[in-house]
Write a protein that holds these residues in place. Structure first.
Motif, PDB file in Angstrom:
ATOM      1  N   LEU A 218     -11.555  26.054 -26.440  1.00  0.00           N
ATOM      2  CA  LEU A 218     -10.446  25.597 -25.607  1.00  0.00           C
ATOM      3  C   LEU A 218     -10.538  26.332 -24.278  1.00  0.00           C
ATOM      4  O   LEU A 218     -10.703  27.551 -24.260  1.00  0.00           O
ATOM      5  CB  LEU A 218      -9.109  25.931 -26.285  1.00  0.00           C
ATOM      6  N   GLY A 219     -10.482  25.582 -23.196  1.00  0.00           N
ATOM      7  CA  GLY A 219     -10.574  26.212 -21.878  1.00  0.00           C
ATOM      8  C   GLY A 219      -9.350  25.882 -21.048  1.00  0.00           C
ATOM      9  O   GLY A 219      -8.874  24.758 -21.050  1.00  0.00           O
ATOM     10  N   THR A 220      -8.815  26.894 -20.364  1.00  0.00           N
ATOM     11  CA  THR A 220      -7.721  26.634 -19.412  1.00  0.00           C
ATOM     12  C   THR A 220      -8.088  27.365 -18.139  1.00  0.00           C
ATOM     13  O   THR A 220      -8.705  28.427 -18.202  1.00  0.00           O
ATOM     14  CB  THR A 220      -6.382  27.197 -19.915  1.00  0.00           C
ATOM     15  N   PHE A 221      -7.748  26.778 -17.003  1.00  0.00           N
ATOM     16  CA  PHE A 221      -7.966  27.530 -15.763  1.00  0.00           C
ATOM     17  C   PHE A 221      -7.001  27.100 -14.682  1.00  0.00           C
ATOM     18  O   PHE A 221      -6.377  26.060 -14.760  1.00  0.00           O
ATOM     19  CB  PHE A 221      -9.414  27.459 -15.293  1.00  0.00           C
ATOM     20  N   GLU A 222      -6.923  27.991 -13.683  1.00  0.00           N
ATOM     21  CA  GLU A 222      -6.044  27.721 -12.538  1.00  0.00           C
ATOM     22  C   GLU A 222      -6.883  27.712 -11.286  1.00  0.00           C
ATOM     23  O   GLU A 222      -7.872  28.443 -11.211  1.00  0.00           O
ATOM     24  CB  GLU A 222      -5.066  28.891 -12.370  1.00  0.00           C
ATOM     25  N   ASN A 223      -6.468  26.921 -10.308  1.00  0.00           N
ATOM     26  CA  ASN A 223      -7.157  26.930  -9.030  1.00  0.00           C
ATOM     27  C   ASN A 223      -6.560  28.072  -8.210  1.00  0.00           C
ATOM     28  O   ASN A 223      -5.385  28.050  -7.866  1.00  0.00           O
ATOM     29  CB  ASN A 223      -6.922  25.588  -8.335  1.00  0.00           C
ATOM     30  N   ILE A 224      -7.373  29.097  -7.958  1.00  0.00           N
ATOM     31  CA  ILE A 224      -6.848  30.255  -7.236  1.00  0.00           C
ATOM     32  C   ILE A 224      -7.409  30.312  -5.814  1.00  0.00           C
ATOM     33  O   ILE A 224      -7.473  31.377  -5.201  1.00  0.00           O
ATOM     34  CB  ILE A 224      -7.151  31.566  -8.003  1.00  0.00           C
ATOM     35  N   THR A 225      -7.847  29.125  -5.314  1.00  0.00           N
ATOM     36  CA  THR A 225      -8.461  29.092  -3.975  1.00  0.00           C
ATOM     37  C   THR A 225      -7.497  29.648  -2.919  1.00  0.00           C
ATOM     38  O   THR A 225      -7.898  30.452  -2.082  1.00  0.00           O
ATOM     39  CB  THR A 225      -8.852  27.646  -3.610  1.00  0.00           C
ATOM     40  N   GLU A 226      -6.213  29.228  -3.006  1.00  0.00           N
ATOM     41  CA  GLU A 226      -5.255  29.695  -2.002  1.00  0.00           C
ATOM     42  C   GLU A 226      -5.076  31.204  -2.088  1.00  0.00           C
ATOM     43  O   GLU A 226      -5.034  31.895  -1.077  1.00  0.00           O
ATOM     44  CB  GLU A 226      -3.902  29.016  -2.212  1.00  0.00           C
ATOM     45  N   ARG A 227      -4.989  31.689  -3.344  1.00  0.00           N
ATOM     46  CA  ARG A 227      -4.820  33.134  -3.534  1.00  0.00           C
ATOM     47  C   ARG A 227      -6.016  33.882  -2.963  1.00  0.00           C
ATOM     48  O   ARG A 227      -5.883  34.868  -2.255  1.00  0.00           O
ATOM     49  CB  ARG A 227      -4.678  33.424  -5.032  1.00  0.00           C
ATOM     50  N   LYS A 228      -7.233  33.327  -3.275  1.00  0.00           N
ATOM     51  CA  LYS A 228      -8.482  33.944  -2.782  1.00  0.00           C
ATOM     52  C   LYS A 228      -8.476  33.969  -1.261  1.00  0.00           C
ATOM     53  O   LYS A 228      -8.876  34.942  -0.645  1.00  0.00           O
ATOM     54  CB  LYS A 228      -9.681  33.140  -3.286  1.00  0.00           C
ATOM     55  N   GLN A 229      -8.038  32.820  -0.677  1.00  0.00           N
ATOM     56  CA  GLN A 229      -8.030  32.709   0.776  1.00  0.00           C
ATOM     57  C   GLN A 229      -7.083  33.745   1.368  1.00  0.00           C
ATOM     58  O   GLN A 229      -7.404  34.413   2.359  1.00  0.00           O
ATOM     59  CB  GLN A 229      -7.607  31.285   1.162  1.00  0.00           C
ATOM     60  N   ALA A 230      -5.902  33.877   0.693  1.00  0.00           N
ATOM     61  CA  ALA A 230      -4.918  34.854   1.176  1.00  0.00           C
ATOM     62  C   ALA A 230      -5.506  36.260   1.085  1.00  0.00           C
ATOM     63  O   ALA A 230      -5.358  37.072   2.014  1.00  0.00           O
ATOM     64  CB  ALA A 230      -3.644  34.759   0.354  1.00  0.00           C
ATOM     65  N   GLU A 231      -6.212  36.538  -0.034  1.00  0.00           N
ATOM     66  CA  GLU A 231      -6.837  37.861  -0.188  1.00  0.00           C
ATOM     67  C   GLU A 231      -7.847  38.101   0.929  1.00  0.00           C
ATOM     68  O   GLU A 231      -7.925  39.176   1.510  1.00  0.00           O
ATOM     69  CB  GLU A 231      -7.564  37.936  -1.534  1.00  0.00           C
ATOM     70  N   GLU A 232      -8.648  37.036   1.196  1.00  0.00           N
ATOM     71  CA  GLU A 232      -9.678  37.120   2.228  1.00  0.00           C
ATOM     72  C   GLU A 232      -9.032  37.393   3.590  1.00  0.00           C
ATOM     73  O   GLU A 232      -9.495  38.245   4.354  1.00  0.00           O
ATOM     74  CB  GLU A 232     -10.444  35.781   2.247  1.00  0.00           C
ATOM     75  N   ASP A 233      -7.899  36.671   3.841  1.00  0.00           N
ATOM     76  CA  ASP A 233      -7.200  36.860   5.119  1.00  0.00           C
ATOM     77  C   ASP A 233      -6.692  38.288   5.237  1.00  0.00           C
ATOM     78  O   ASP A 233      -6.817  38.917   6.291  1.00  0.00           O
ATOM     79  CB  ASP A 233      -6.020  35.881   5.235  1.00  0.00           C
ATOM     80  N   ILE A 234      -6.131  38.784   4.113  1.00  0.00           N
ATOM     81  CA  ILE A 234      -5.600  40.159   4.148  1.00  0.00           C
ATOM     82  C   ILE A 234      -6.740  41.142   4.405  1.00  0.00           C
ATOM     83  O   ILE A 234      -6.630  42.065   5.207  1.00  0.00           O
ATOM     84  CB  ILE A 234      -4.872  40.489   2.827  1.00  0.00           C
ATOM     85  N   ARG A 235      -7.895  40.880   3.703  1.00  0.00           N
ATOM     86  CA  ARG A 235      -9.046  41.769   3.873  1.00  0.00           C
ATOM     87  C   ARG A 235      -9.508  41.763   5.335  1.00  0.00           C
ATOM     88  O   ARG A 235      -9.758  42.810   5.922  1.00  0.00           O
ATOM     89  CB  ARG A 235     -10.188  41.322   2.953  1.00  0.00           C
ATOM     90  N   ASN A 236      -9.565  40.547   5.910  1.00  0.00           N
ATOM     91  CA  ASN A 236     -10.004  40.441   7.306  1.00  0.00           C
ATOM     92  C   ASN A 236      -9.030  41.153   8.239  1.00  0.00           C
ATOM     93  O   ASN A 236      -9.448  41.847   9.167  1.00  0.00           O
ATOM     94  CB  ASN A 236     -10.112  38.971   7.726  1.00  0.00           C
ATOM     95  N   ALA A 237      -7.717  40.946   7.930  1.00  0.00           N
ATOM     96  CA  ALA A 237      -6.706  41.578   8.786  1.00  0.00           C
ATOM     97  C   ALA A 237      -6.823  43.097   8.694  1.00  0.00           C
ATOM     98  O   ALA A 237      -6.743  43.802   9.704  1.00  0.00           O
ATOM     99  CB  ALA A 237      -5.323  41.121   8.357  1.00  0.00           C
ATOM    100  N   LEU A 238      -7.055  43.590   7.465  1.00  0.00           N
ATOM    101  CA  LEU A 238      -7.193  45.041   7.280  1.00  0.00           C
ATOM    102  C   LEU A 238      -8.417  45.567   8.022  1.00  0.00           C
ATOM    103  O   LEU A 238      -8.377  46.631   8.645  1.00  0.00           O
ATOM    104  CB  LEU A 238      -7.304  45.386   5.783  1.00  0.00           C
ATOM    105  N   GLU A 239      -9.495  44.764   7.934  1.00  0.00           N
ATOM    106  CA  GLU A 239     -10.742  45.147   8.611  1.00  0.00           C
ATOM    107  C   GLU A 239     -10.508  45.229  10.121  1.00  0.00           C
ATOM    108  O   GLU A 239     -10.931  46.162  10.792  1.00  0.00           O
ATOM    109  CB  GLU A 239     -11.833  44.125   8.264  1.00  0.00           C
TER     110      GLU A 239
END
Ligand code: ATP
Ligand code: MG
Length: 518
Positions: A263-284
């Motif tokens: 049985l497989g379940t998953f969520e699309n976390i693209t937005e979360r990933k994008q937000a993380e990426e944005d935060i990382r870029n902003a921190l950088e």
């Protein structure tokens, strides 16, 4: 066999016809003839019906006994016909022989019936069949009811799964899809959840490498009988867009505990990933800014301290020794003060330029002017204050270009002053101006210390200097300003440099900035 026997058998011989026994009384003879005829007729017709019945009802068991009945009835009928025959023709041997055949068939049939009776009795009676039929109908009705209930419950389950915001699927032991919810069906391009049944990942919208990854992951979970949670996967969806997924895969068991699927379940976390990426870029960016600020403070404080000390010492000398100093000396100190102030203003201008550009407030003010004259005038101006020889060459006599004159001056001044600063006294600096394919190309070349290859790319960042500058002064702002000014013109800058050999910087800018950006 003697002739006499044959004569007795088929013919009358010495016997008298049977009619004599009836004294040829017409009534009696007629009665026997009629009765025997009707019996024979009836006996012959019964086998026809039996044969018809057996042929029509081939499912009736023991059909051979019906055929035997038929044979024995025909034999009986024949004996009755023989009775009529012997009224006039006394072939009693023949008649007896026929009776003996009839007797044999009758006895054989009767004997055969004995073992058949228990078997026939064991067959279900029509009443029993009727009961079984009724029971069967009940069972069918019950099954139909259960089927409807099952279908309704499955529909409800599917409805629940289709409305869960996650993606759900389940597969068999060989990783073949058995079902999925609507979200998963849409993502995998099969349309509806029924269409996925019987498919593998290799038949869905994913790339082969992705399907390989899913298959390996499924096998690991099923072979090891261990669930895996929070698996982060990257996937190209049916619409070609990239999606980041966080999956959970759980082995499914039968009643004996054997693994029968997954049985497989998953969520699309693209937005979360994008937000993380944005935060990382902003921190950088934040980190870079902090670093820049600290570099700015250390370099500018150092760069301001030197001219300020010069100003202070010259001002002291002028204050305390004013009477004793010659006019020449006084002028020299005044000149030192003016030069130091000029340097500080230049540094402030550079810092302001960078600040404005980073805030996106640096404006481009292009206007049409003639480049050859502009460049030669600039070279003449710089040549006055240097012992280096600046060789300016141009292919065209006139080049009319639309650029920001102030920014172009900054670009060229920085490049030529670098070429002078980083090459030995008295060396030649080459400055070429070429117009080619709608672009103006400025080349500044020297035979100086060069730049280590690995450090070349980072020199466009503010306050960055190469490791081989030694004691040569500088803030590391010049090339950053050049790069930003070139970018504002939609141009390009390329550095070609070798340590100990020299440096060539090529800047290309579209000749008509206004035309190109209409
Ligand atoms: P300033 O801000 O006063 O111009 P700078 O010359 O050190 O200071 P840039 O002009 O930005 O700063 O140059 C950055 C670095 O690139 C220099 O410090 C130097 O190491 C290297 N560099 C630039 N031009 C040359 C050149 N022609 N030859 C050798 N090195 C150079
Ligand atoms: Mg410089």
């Amino acid at each position: 066999m003697s002739l006499e026997f044959l004569n007795n058998f088929f013919f009358t011989g010495q016997f008298i016809p049977h009619g004599h026994c009836y004294l040829w009384k017409p009534g009696l003879v007629t009665l026997h003839i009629l009765s025997d005829s009707l019996i024979a007729l009836a006996y012959y017709s019964i086998p026809i019906m039996l044969v018809y019945f057996v042929r029509k009802r081939q499912d009736v068991p023991f059909s051979w006994i019906f055929l035997m009945f038929g044979t024995f009835i025909i034999a009986c009928g024949t004996t009755h016909l023989m009775e009529i025959w012997t009224l006039w023709h006394p072939s009693y041997w023949l008649s007896g022989f026929l009776k003996s055949i009839t007797a044999f068939v009758s006895v054989y049939t009767a004997v055969s019936l004995v073992p058949l009776i228990p078997q026939v009795l064991a067959l279900p009676s029509p009443a029993q069949l009727e009961m079984a039929n009724v029971a069967l109908h009940k069972e069918i009705a019950e099954r139909k009811r259960v089927e409807v209930a099952l279908r309704e419950s499955q529909q409800m389950l599917q409805l629940v799964m289709d409305n869960i915001p996650q993606f759900i699927f389940w597969k068999d032991r060989k990783s073949v899809y058995l079902g999925c919810n609507r979200n998963f069906a849409q993502m995998s391009s099969v349309g509806s959840s029924e269409n996925i049944v019987g498919k593998t990942d290799y038949e869905l919208a994913w790339k082969k490498e992705e399907a390989d990854f899913f298959f390996e992951c499924d096998s690991r979970v099923m072979d090891g009988n261990t669930p895996e949670y929070h698996i982060i996967e990257c996937l190209i969806q049916a619409d070609g867009k990239q999606a980041w997924l966080e999956s959970n895969k759980i082995p499914l068991h039968d009643l004996e505990g054997n693994v029968v699927g997954i049985l497989g379940t998953f969520e699309n976390i693209t937005e979360r990933k994008q937000a993380e990426e944005d935060i990382r870029n902003a921190l950088e960016k934040e980190r870079e800014l902090i670093e820049l600020k600290s570099r700015f403070i250390s370099i500018t404080s150092h760069e301001f301290r030197t001219p300020l000390s010069t100003i202070l010492s010259s001002a002291d000398i002028l204050e305390f020794y004013n009477q004793k100093l010659s006019e020449d000396n006084k002028n020299k100190h005044l000149q030192r003060i003016k030069n130091s102030v000029k340097n500080m203003i230049e540094l402030l201008d550079d810092v302001l330029f960078i600040g404005k550009d980073e805030a996106g407030k640096q404006e481009l003010k292009p206007r049409l002017f003639e480049l050859v004259q502009f460049c030669s005038g600039l070279v003449e101006q710089i040549q006055i204050s240097t012992s280096h020889k600046i060789t300016f060459s141009n292919q065209d006599e006139y080049i009319n270009a639309c650029m920001d004159e102030k920014l172009l001056r900054q670009i060229l001044c920085n490049l030529i002053s670098n070429a002078i600063k980083y090459s030995p006294q008295g060396n030649t600096v080459y400055f070429d101006l070429v117009c080619h394919c709608g672009e103006v190309i400025f080349k500044v070349q020297d035979e100086g210390i060069g730049i280590p290859e690995k450090e070349q790319a980072q020199l466009f960042t503010s306050f960055q200097r190469a490791s081989n500058v030694g004691a040569i002064p500088g803030t590391g702002l010049g090339l950053a300003i050049v790069k930003k000014a070139v970018n504002l013109h939609n141009g390009k800058i390329v550095i070609d440099s070798r340590v100990g050999v020299g440096t060539k910087v090529t800047v290309s800018i579209p000749i008509n900035y206004l035309e190109n950006n209409k």
